[in-house]
Design a protein around this motif. Structure first.
Motif, mmCIF file in Angstrom:
data_model
loop_
_atom_site.group_PDB
_atom_site.id
_atom_site.type_symbol
_atom_site.label_atom_id
_atom_site.label_comp_id
_atom_site.label_asym_id
_atom_site.label_seq_id
_atom_site.Cartn_x
_atom_site.Cartn_y
_atom_site.Cartn_z
ATOM 1 N N CYS A 103 18.941 -66.627 56.641
ATOM 2 C CA CYS A 103 18.900 -65.502 55.718
ATOM 3 C C CYS A 103 19.479 -64.277 56.384
ATOM 4 N N SER A 159 21.193 -60.340 49.573
ATOM 5 C CA SER A 159 20.946 -61.367 50.583
ATOM 6 C C SER A 159 21.901 -62.538 50.425
ATOM 7 N N ASP A 211 21.767 -66.676 51.692
ATOM 8 C CA ASP A 211 20.979 -67.675 52.379
ATOM 9 C C ASP A 211 21.891 -68.700 53.048
ATOM 10 N N TYR A 236 22.134 -63.044 46.260
ATOM 11 C CA TYR A 236 21.226 -62.405 45.311
ATOM 12 C C TYR A 236 21.248 -60.899 45.509
ATOM 13 N N TYR A 237 21.086 -60.179 44.413
ATOM 14 C CA TYR A 237 21.113 -58.726 44.443
ATOM 15 C C TYR A 237 19.895 -58.141 43.749
ATOM 16 N N ASP A 257 12.342 -68.714 51.880
ATOM 17 C CA ASP A 257 13.046 -68.381 50.636
ATOM 18 C C ASP A 257 13.669 -67.014 50.822
ATOM 19 N N CYS A 258 14.939 -67.029 51.116
ATOM 20 C CA CYS A 258 15.634 -65.778 51.436
ATOM 21 C C CYS A 258 15.586 -64.803 50.264
ATOM 22 N N ARG A 259 15.838 -65.283 49.068
ATOM 23 C CA ARG A 259 15.859 -64.398 47.893
ATOM 24 C C ARG A 259 14.519 -63.707 47.706
ATOM 25 N N LEU A 269 14.349 -59.690 48.162
ATOM 26 C CA LEU A 269 14.171 -58.934 46.930
ATOM 27 C C LEU A 269 12.700 -58.617 46.652
#
Length: 131
Positions: free
Chosen positions: A33, A50, A52, A58-59, A105-107, A111
């Motif tokens: 990540c 981010s 992954d 993802y924003y 979970d990077c998102r 976020l």
């Protein structure tokens, strides 16, 4: 020891653009990540974008369609292109990463602003937008 160094911050007028870079050194593991966060004066740090390990991007809703995150794995560099900037984007922008955590979970981490799960941080670069 992993080290992240940002560059590219500065001052622009509303509607302008900036490009930020974050170069990583000392990386020996898998980048699961990589992300950009920002912190405006008097406000909590928030996740901006981010990437992954699978290339998922993802924003945050506040920057979607204006900011673009990308990376060059060969150069160990993360980028953030900021377009259509407004005074509300004024903040210190920092890159962050965690490695060798395939179960993360990077998102959600980014976020959801779970900053405590990001293992490495740069010192930040200041972005100032004038109206």
């Amino acid at each position: 020891q992993v080290r992240l160094v940002e560059s590219g911050g500065g001052s622009v007028q509303s509607g302008g653009s900036l490009s930020l870079s974050c170069t990583a050194s000392g990386v020996t593991g898998t980048s699961d990540c990589m992300a950009w966060f920002r912190q405006a004066p008097g406000k909590a740090r928030e996740g901006v974008a981010s990437i992954d390990a699978y290339g998922g991007i993802y924003y945050a809703n506040s920057v979607k369609d204006r900011f673009t995150i990308s990376q060059d794995n060969a150069k160990h560099t993360l980028y953030l292109q900021l377009n259509s900037l407004s005074p509300g984007d004024t903040a210190e922008y920092s890159c962050a990463a965690y490695f060798d955590e395939p179960g993360g979970d990077c998102r959600v981490t980014v976020l959801g602003n779970f900053v405590e799960f990001m293992d490495y941080w740069g010192n930040g670069t200041l972005v100032t937008i004038s109206s």
